[in-house]
Design an enzyme around this catalytic site. Structure first.
Site, PDB file in Angstrom:
ATOM      1  N   LYS A 187      -2.777  -0.826   6.316  1.00  0.00           N
ATOM      2  CA  LYS A 187      -4.236  -0.703   6.266  1.00  0.00           C
ATOM      3  C   LYS A 187      -5.046  -1.653   5.499  1.00  0.00           C
ATOM      4  CE  LYS A 187      -3.428   3.620   5.037  1.00  0.00           C
ATOM      5  NZ  LYS A 187      -1.785   3.606   4.996  1.00  0.00           N
ATOM      6  N   ARG A 239      -7.714  11.602   4.769  1.00  0.00           N
ATOM      7  CA  ARG A 239      -6.262  12.108   4.909  1.00  0.00           C
ATOM      8  C   ARG A 239      -6.090  13.570   5.226  1.00  0.00           C
ATOM      9  NH1 ARG A 239      -4.317   7.322   1.449  1.00  0.00           N
ATOM     10  NH2 ARG A 239      -1.999   7.437   1.592  1.00  0.00           N
ATOM     11  N   ARG A 298       7.222  -4.425  -0.878  1.00  0.00           N
ATOM     12  CA  ARG A 298       5.799  -4.578  -1.151  1.00  0.00           C
ATOM     13  C   ARG A 298       5.399  -5.158  -2.647  1.00  0.00           C
ATOM     14  NH1 ARG A 298       1.193  -0.575   0.672  1.00  0.00           N
ATOM     15  NH2 ARG A 298       2.441   1.120  -0.210  1.00  0.00           N
ATOM     16  N   ARG A 345       4.361  -0.774  -7.002  1.00  0.00           N
ATOM     17  CA  ARG A 345       4.140   0.549  -6.872  1.00  0.00           C
ATOM     18  C   ARG A 345       5.017   1.502  -7.408  1.00  0.00           C
ATOM     19  NH1 ARG A 345      -0.008   1.538  -2.456  1.00  0.00           N
ATOM     20  NH2 ARG A 345       0.953   3.544  -2.542  1.00  0.00           N
ATOM     21  N   ARG A 383       5.938  10.993   1.278  1.00  0.00           N
ATOM     22  CA  ARG A 383       4.492  10.569   1.570  1.00  0.00           C
ATOM     23  C   ARG A 383       4.549  10.406   3.367  1.00  0.00           C
ATOM     24  NH1 ARG A 383       5.351   5.038  -1.356  1.00  0.00           N
ATOM     25  NH2 ARG A 383       3.294   4.376  -0.398  1.00  0.00           N
TER      26      ARG A 383
HETATM   27  P1  ADP Z   1      -0.163   4.020   1.147  1.00  0.00           P
HETATM   28  O1  ADP Z   1      -0.292   2.656   0.814  1.00  0.00           O
HETATM   29  O2  ADP Z   1       0.987   4.605   0.874  1.00  0.00           O
HETATM   30  O3  ADP Z   1      -1.105   4.202   2.432  1.00  0.00           O
HETATM   31  P2  ADP Z   1      -2.634   4.705  -0.932  1.00  0.00           P
HETATM   32  O4  ADP Z   1      -2.575   3.558  -1.604  1.00  0.00           O
HETATM   33  O5  ADP Z   1      -3.392   5.065   0.077  1.00  0.00           O
HETATM   34  O6  ADP Z   1      -0.994   4.697   0.068  1.00  0.00           O
HETATM   35  O7  ADP Z   1      -2.388   6.069  -1.407  1.00  0.00           O
HETATM   36  C1  ADP Z   1      -1.444   6.089  -2.765  1.00  0.00           C
HETATM   37  C2  ADP Z   1      -1.442   7.683  -3.156  1.00  0.00           C
HETATM   38  O8  ADP Z   1      -2.447   8.061  -3.628  1.00  0.00           O
HETATM   39  C3  ADP Z   1      -1.070   8.667  -2.037  1.00  0.00           C
HETATM   40  O9  ADP Z   1       0.383   8.885  -1.812  1.00  0.00           O
HETATM   41  C4  ADP Z   1      -1.693   9.818  -2.719  1.00  0.00           C
HETATM   42  O10 ADP Z   1      -1.084  10.378  -3.619  1.00  0.00           O
HETATM   43  C5  ADP Z   1      -2.893   9.349  -3.323  1.00  0.00           C
HETATM   44  N1  ADP Z   1      -4.116   9.222  -2.274  1.00  0.00           N
HETATM   45  C6  ADP Z   1      -4.919   8.301  -1.752  1.00  0.00           C
HETATM   46  N2  ADP Z   1      -5.884   8.769  -0.939  1.00  0.00           N
HETATM   47  C7  ADP Z   1      -5.702   9.942  -0.944  1.00  0.00           C
HETATM   48  C8  ADP Z   1      -6.586  10.835  -0.125  1.00  0.00           C
HETATM   49  N3  ADP Z   1      -7.585  10.288   0.698  1.00  0.00           N
HETATM   50  N4  ADP Z   1      -6.282  12.102  -0.275  1.00  0.00           N
HETATM   51  C9  ADP Z   1      -5.275  12.615  -1.082  1.00  0.00           C
HETATM   52  N5  ADP Z   1      -4.388  11.898  -1.657  1.00  0.00           N
HETATM   53  C10 ADP Z   1      -4.831  10.468  -1.707  1.00  0.00           C
HETATM   54  P1  ADP Z   2      -0.658   0.215   3.745  1.00  0.00           P
HETATM   55  O1  ADP Z   2      -1.971  -0.111   3.108  1.00  0.00           O
HETATM   56  O2  ADP Z   2      -1.039   0.874   5.090  1.00  0.00           O
HETATM   57  O3  ADP Z   2      -0.047   1.047   3.064  1.00  0.00           O
HETATM   58  P2  ADP Z   2      -0.133  -2.647   3.203  1.00  0.00           P
HETATM   59  O4  ADP Z   2      -1.352  -3.404   3.754  1.00  0.00           O
HETATM   60  O5  ADP Z   2      -0.055  -2.744   1.725  1.00  0.00           O
HETATM   61  O6  ADP Z   2      -0.212  -1.200   4.068  1.00  0.00           O
HETATM   62  O7  ADP Z   2       1.218  -3.395   4.156  1.00  0.00           O
HETATM   63  C1  ADP Z   2       2.639  -2.640   3.509  1.00  0.00           C
HETATM   64  C2  ADP Z   2       3.603  -3.832   3.353  1.00  0.00           C
HETATM   65  O8  ADP Z   2       3.880  -4.334   4.626  1.00  0.00           O
HETATM   66  C3  ADP Z   2       2.829  -5.042   2.488  1.00  0.00           C
HETATM   67  O9  ADP Z   2       4.135  -5.646   1.659  1.00  0.00           O
HETATM   68  C4  ADP Z   2       2.638  -6.180   3.636  1.00  0.00           C
HETATM   69  O10 ADP Z   2       2.694  -7.407   3.263  1.00  0.00           O
HETATM   70  C5  ADP Z   2       3.279  -5.764   4.696  1.00  0.00           C
HETATM   71  N1  ADP Z   2       2.748  -6.107   6.119  1.00  0.00           N
HETATM   72  C6  ADP Z   2       1.562  -5.627   6.285  1.00  0.00           C
HETATM   73  N2  ADP Z   2       1.091  -5.929   7.639  1.00  0.00           N
HETATM   74  C7  ADP Z   2       2.155  -6.393   8.275  1.00  0.00           C
HETATM   75  C8  ADP Z   2       2.656  -6.850   9.615  1.00  0.00           C
HETATM   76  N3  ADP Z   2       1.710  -6.797  10.323  1.00  0.00           N
HETATM   77  N4  ADP Z   2       3.728  -7.164   9.749  1.00  0.00           N
HETATM   78  C9  ADP Z   2       4.876  -7.375   8.538  1.00  0.00           C
HETATM   79  N5  ADP Z   2       4.415  -6.862   7.274  1.00  0.00           N
HETATM   80  C10 ADP Z   2       3.264  -6.357   7.156  1.00  0.00           C
END
Ligand code: ADP
Ligand code: ADP
Ligand code: ZN
Length: 214
Positions: free
Chosen positions: A13, A87, A126, A160, A171
């Site tokens: 994302k 979420r 990551r 992270r 998660r």
């Molecule tokens: P990911 O990259 O794993 O999708 P995020 O960076 O979006 O994670 O979120 C990291 C953490 O922040 C989540 O595991 C949760 O604890 C909190 N968080 C983020 N967005 C939300 C949301 N919309 N509602 C509740 N908790 C959230």
């Molecule tokens: P999210 O925001 O959904 O948690 P991220 O964009 O942070 O996901 O991506 C999670 C990890 O996967 C990062 O290390 C990123 O560089 C890698 N990644 C993202 N998109 C792809 C893809 N299409 N193929 C392989 N690795 C990816």
């Protein structure tokens, strides 16, 4: 145009939101980033959510809805990318109400489909640039050998605290229990499009462009 990127942790994302900021000038609204900023700056709210985030649980709807409400204005032209929000169904309803109040449309919800095995690999590999937030991956997008971020020249990279296998299990559970009902919710509203998130990141970006241009 306002869109939601929906998908489990590690689906890509943030990566796709950053691409859309570059290509379309859209504004990324990531509740995860906002919560991490609150922790770094040591606000009361940041302190309150730290343990919940590290454990991989969702913080309360009230807190994240408040964060979005603060950032969301009538502007954001040419549109907002909601990344990691909503979420829960309560968050989805709240977003709907906020957009309606501002007279903004919700144009598309993009469900990024990636299987659990790939998510574990992605998350444990990551890292992000400490200055510009560019997302890296030890395997698929390594930090250059000179240790300099090509995007901003930064030399500090972060991992992270919640990017470990234990927290990821919680998660993923939170995603399937609390977030995946949103797939049916937005399908019923005629907003949902699924994209194969297992493709390489450029192919995913092309697939998203196709949805947005449809
Ligand atoms: P990911 O990259 O794993 O999708 P995020 O960076 O979006 O994670 O979120 C990291 C953490 O922040 C989540 O595991 C949760 O604890 C909190 N968080 C983020 N967005 C939300 C949301 N919309 N509602 C509740 N908790 C959230
Ligand atoms: P999210 O925001 O959904 O948690 P991220 O964009 O942070 O996901 O991506 C999670 C990890 O996967 C990062 O290390 C990123 O560089 C890698 N990644 C993202 N998109 C792809 C893809 N299409 N193929 C392989 N690795 C990816
Ligand atoms: Zn950088």
């Amino acid at each position: 145009m306002n869109i939601i990127l929906l998908g489990p942790p590690g689906a890509g994302k943030g990566t796709q939101a950053r691409i859309l900021m570059e290509t379309r000038g859209m504004t990324q609204l990531s509740t995860g980033d906002m919560l991490r900023d609150a922790r770094t700056s040591g606000t009361e709210m940041g302190k309150k959510v730290a343990a919940v985030m590290d454990a991989g649980k969702l913080v309360t709807d009230e807190i994240v809805i408040g964060l979005i409400e603060e950032k969301l204005g009538a502007g954001g032209a040419p549109g907002y990318i909601f990344d990691g929000f909503p979420r829960t169904l309560a968050q989805a309803d709240a977003l709907g109400a906020l957009l309606e109040k501002l007279g903004l449309p919700l144009d598309a919800v993009i469900e990024m489909q990636v299987d659990d095995e790939a998510l574990i690999q992605r998350i444990t590999a990551r890292s992000t640039c400490g200055s510009c937030g560019e997302v890296y991956n030890d395997i698929t997008k390594p930090i250059p050998a000179d240790g300099i971020c090509p995007n901003c020249g930064g030399t500090e990279f972060k991992r992270r605290a919640d990017d470990n296998e234990d927290s990821l299990k919680t998660r993923l559970l939170a995603y399937y229990k609390q977030t995946s009902p949103l797939i049916g919710y937005y399908y019923a509203k005629g907003k949902l499009s699924a994209v194969d998130g297992l493709q390489d990141m450029h192919a995913v970006a092309v697939a998203i462009e196709k949805v947005l241009d449809a």
